[in-house]
Write a protein that holds these residues in place. Structure first.
Motif, mmCIF file in Angstrom:
data_model
loop_
_atom_site.group_PDB
_atom_site.id
_atom_site.type_symbol
_atom_site.label_atom_id
_atom_site.label_comp_id
_atom_site.label_asym_id
_atom_site.label_seq_id
_atom_site.Cartn_x
_atom_site.Cartn_y
_atom_site.Cartn_z
ATOM 1 N N PHE A 1 0.791 -1.227 0.000
ATOM 2 C CA PHE A 1 0.000 0.000 0.000
ATOM 3 C C PHE A 1 0.826 1.281 0.000
ATOM 4 C CE2 PHE A 1 -3.374 -2.896 1.417
ATOM 5 C CZ PHE A 1 -4.397 -2.476 0.592
ATOM 6 N N ASP A 2 1.992 1.290 0.663
ATOM 7 C CA ASP A 2 2.702 2.569 0.772
ATOM 8 C C ASP A 2 3.180 3.080 -0.576
ATOM 9 O OD1 ASP A 2 4.791 0.832 0.377
ATOM 10 O OD2 ASP A 2 5.895 1.378 2.171
ATOM 11 N N GLY A 3 3.718 2.171 -1.413
ATOM 12 C CA GLY A 3 4.160 2.590 -2.737
ATOM 13 C C GLY A 3 2.998 3.037 -3.605
ATOM 14 N N HIS A 4 1.886 2.296 -3.533
ATOM 15 C CA HIS A 4 0.708 2.657 -4.334
ATOM 16 C C HIS A 4 0.164 4.026 -3.920
ATOM 17 C CE1 HIS A 4 -3.073 2.243 -6.489
ATOM 18 N NE2 HIS A 4 -3.719 2.531 -5.375
ATOM 19 N N LEU A 5 0.074 4.272 -2.621
ATOM 20 C CA LEU A 5 -0.436 5.560 -2.136
ATOM 21 C C LEU A 5 0.493 6.700 -2.531
ATOM 22 C CD1 LEU A 5 -1.627 4.493 1.426
ATOM 23 C CD2 LEU A 5 -3.086 5.213 -0.470
ATOM 24 N N ALA A 6 1.814 6.457 -2.425
ATOM 25 C CA ALA A 6 2.780 7.504 -2.749
ATOM 26 C C ALA A 6 2.673 7.916 -4.209
ATOM 27 C CB ALA A 6 4.197 7.030 -2.424
ATOM 28 N N ARG A 7 2.521 6.938 -5.095
ATOM 29 C CA ARG A 7 2.433 7.246 -6.524
ATOM 30 C C ARG A 7 1.082 7.847 -6.897
ATOM 31 N NH1 ARG A 7 5.119 2.267 -6.508
ATOM 32 N NH2 ARG A 7 3.132 1.183 -6.813
ATOM 33 N N THR A 8 0.014 7.315 -6.311
ATOM 34 C CA THR A 8 -1.332 7.757 -6.670
ATOM 35 C C THR A 8 -1.609 9.179 -6.207
ATOM 36 O OG1 THR A 8 -2.143 5.481 -6.549
ATOM 37 C CG2 THR A 8 -3.792 7.234 -6.478
ATOM 38 N N TYR A 9 -1.174 9.508 -4.996
ATOM 39 C CA TYR A 9 -1.508 10.810 -4.401
ATOM 40 C C TYR A 9 -0.307 11.754 -4.346
ATOM 41 C CZ TYR A 9 -5.764 8.364 -3.104
ATOM 42 O OH TYR A 9 -6.935 7.641 -3.162
ATOM 43 N N ASN A 10 0.722 11.455 -5.145
ATOM 44 C CA ASN A 10 1.893 12.330 -5.241
ATOM 45 C C ASN A 10 2.523 12.575 -3.864
ATOM 46 O OD1 ASN A 10 3.789 13.873 -6.626
ATOM 47 N ND2 ASN A 10 2.617 15.757 -6.399
ATOM 48 N N LEU A 11 2.745 11.497 -3.141
ATOM 49 C CA LEU A 11 3.322 11.588 -1.807
ATOM 50 C C LEU A 11 4.766 11.095 -1.785
ATOM 51 C CD1 LEU A 11 0.280 10.205 0.246
ATOM 52 C CD2 LEU A 11 0.890 12.601 -0.165
ATOM 53 N N VAL A 12 5.393 11.054 -2.953
ATOM 54 C CA VAL A 12 6.772 10.566 -3.043
ATOM 55 C C VAL A 12 7.715 11.579 -2.404
ATOM 56 C CG1 VAL A 12 8.620 9.878 -4.611
ATOM 57 C CG2 VAL A 12 6.246 9.301 -5.149
ATOM 58 N N THR A 13 8.560 11.127 -1.486
ATOM 59 C CA THR A 13 9.545 11.984 -0.830
ATOM 60 C C THR A 13 10.908 11.306 -0.874
ATOM 61 O OG1 THR A 13 9.160 10.985 1.356
ATOM 62 C CG2 THR A 13 7.784 12.873 0.766
ATOM 63 N N ASP A 14 11.958 12.081 -0.629
ATOM 64 C CA ASP A 14 13.303 11.510 -0.585
ATOM 65 C C ASP A 14 13.403 10.474 0.529
ATOM 66 O OD1 ASP A 14 14.139 13.052 -2.706
ATOM 67 O OD2 ASP A 14 14.935 14.660 -1.443
ATOM 68 N N PHE A 15 12.752 10.747 1.659
ATOM 69 C CA PHE A 15 12.760 9.783 2.764
ATOM 70 C C PHE A 15 12.151 8.459 2.319
ATOM 71 C CE2 PHE A 15 10.332 7.670 6.092
ATOM 72 C CZ PHE A 15 11.316 7.413 7.031
ATOM 73 N N GLY A 16 11.022 8.537 1.625
ATOM 74 C CA GLY A 16 10.365 7.322 1.176
ATOM 75 C C GLY A 16 11.203 6.533 0.192
ATOM 76 N N LYS A 17 11.889 7.243 -0.716
ATOM 77 C CA LYS A 17 12.730 6.569 -1.700
ATOM 78 C C LYS A 17 13.840 5.768 -1.034
ATOM 79 C CE LYS A 17 12.034 10.087 -5.298
ATOM 80 N NZ LYS A 17 12.697 11.148 -6.097
ATOM 81 N N ILE A 18 14.343 6.288 0.092
ATOM 82 C CA ILE A 18 15.437 5.611 0.793
ATOM 83 C C ILE A 18 14.912 4.571 1.768
ATOM 84 C CG2 ILE A 18 17.355 5.952 2.407
ATOM 85 C CD1 ILE A 18 17.676 8.772 1.206
ATOM 86 N N ALA A 19 13.892 4.947 2.550
ATOM 87 C CA ALA A 19 13.418 4.081 3.628
ATOM 88 C C ALA A 19 12.634 2.879 3.117
ATOM 89 C CB ALA A 19 12.559 4.897 4.598
ATOM 90 N N ASP A 20 11.884 3.042 2.026
ATOM 91 C CA ASP A 20 11.033 1.947 1.548
ATOM 92 C C ASP A 20 11.833 0.701 1.175
ATOM 93 O OD1 ASP A 20 8.309 0.994 0.670
ATOM 94 O OD2 ASP A 20 9.388 0.840 -1.225
ATOM 95 N N PRO A 21 12.871 0.801 0.323
ATOM 96 C CA PRO A 21 13.643 -0.415 0.012
ATOM 97 C C PRO A 21 14.400 -0.961 1.218
ATOM 98 C CG PRO A 21 14.661 1.534 -0.981
ATOM 99 C CD PRO A 21 13.330 1.956 -0.482
ATOM 100 N N ILE A 22 14.822 -0.071 2.122
ATOM 101 C CA ILE A 22 15.496 -0.546 3.338
ATOM 102 C C ILE A 22 14.537 -1.386 4.171
ATOM 103 C CG2 ILE A 22 16.474 0.184 5.556
ATOM 104 C CD1 ILE A 22 17.714 2.556 4.120
ATOM 105 N N ALA A 23 13.296 -0.899 4.331
ATOM 106 C CA ALA A 23 12.295 -1.627 5.107
ATOM 107 C C ALA A 23 11.985 -2.974 4.467
ATOM 108 C CB ALA A 23 11.031 -0.786 5.236
ATOM 109 N N ASP A 24 11.871 -2.990 3.134
ATOM 110 C CA ASP A 24 11.582 -4.236 2.419
ATOM 111 C C ASP A 24 12.660 -5.282 2.677
ATOM 112 O OD1 ASP A 24 9.448 -2.876 1.413
ATOM 113 O OD2 ASP A 24 10.341 -2.507 -0.557
#
Length: 218
Positions: free
Chosen positions: A81-104
């Motif tokens: 859901f986090d990636g889908h929400l970020a792309r759909t609602y333009n919520l992409v941030t530098d933090f998300g770009k770094i933290a998301d793959p780390i969390a995965d």
């Protein structure tokens, strides 16, 4: 007089208030606290909790393993859901770009390592999956100057099958279900290798095209 109206020069012509820049910075900082980033943070927080649950009471208690599976399942759902929400609602941030793959990689890596340490999963399986993930990440940085390698359908299928297989191993399954999880993990390993080779092919082609374009521009 400059002959330029105040409205053409930027509105009222007055200098910004001293706190204007600070206010803008506060708005930018607040944007980090969007729902997509919060889900990513939840996934990061779940990692140590998942490990503790999986290894509780020696790592073989079915009840604790069920709780560990629940934590793992929540992490996998938030990943969707986090990636889908970020792309759909333009919520992409530098933090998300770094933290998301780390969390995965943190949740999947911790699950694989713990399962191998408990003797439920061969170490070579963990090595193949984690080695592929690390290698592809480094390869993306290797070719990033020439372009970005997008996630393929095969890569997404690999992630789904991997998550399903690891989740089945986290649960204390017996009988036919234990046999089934072996074949699901086998499919995950095959997809891991095949998609990894495909990403390598894409990286080589992308780099070659980039070098040819640079030489043509000289």
């Amino acid at each position: 007089m400059t002959g330029v109206p105040a409205s053409a020069a930027g509105g009222t012509g007055r200098r910004p208030a001293p706190g204007a820049k600070l206010g803008a910075a506060a708005v930018n900082q607040a944007s980090l606290w969007n729902i997509a980033n919060i889900l990513t943070m939840i996934r990061l927080v779940l990692v140590p909790g998942f490990v503790l649950l999986l290894l509780a009471d020696g790592g073989y208690d079915p009840v604790w393993r069920a709780w560990a599976w629940a934590a793992f399942a929540v992490a996998m759902i938030t990943d969707i859901f986090d990636g889908h929400l970020a792309r759909t609602y333009n919520l992409v941030t530098d933090f998300g770009k770094i933290a998301d793959p780390i969390a995965d990689k943190a949740i999947m890596g911790s699950a694989l390592i713990c399962l191998s340490w408990l003797g439920d999963l061969p170490w070579w399986v963990t090595g193949v999956i984690l080695g592929r993930e690390l290698g592809i990440t480094l390869m993306r940085f290797w070719v990033i100057r020439y372009g970005v390698i997008p996630a393929s359908r095969g890569g997404k299928l690999k992630t789904l099958v991997q998550g399903t297989a690891v989740g089945m191993y986290v649960l204390a399954l017996t009988g036919p279900l234990a046999t089934l999880r072996f074949w699901v993990m086998a499919a995950a390993v095959v997809l891991t290798v095949v998609t990894g080779l495909d990403y390598i092919r894409q990286a080589v082609v992308l780099r070659r095209q980039g070098l040819e374009a640079e030489q043509a521009a000289r």
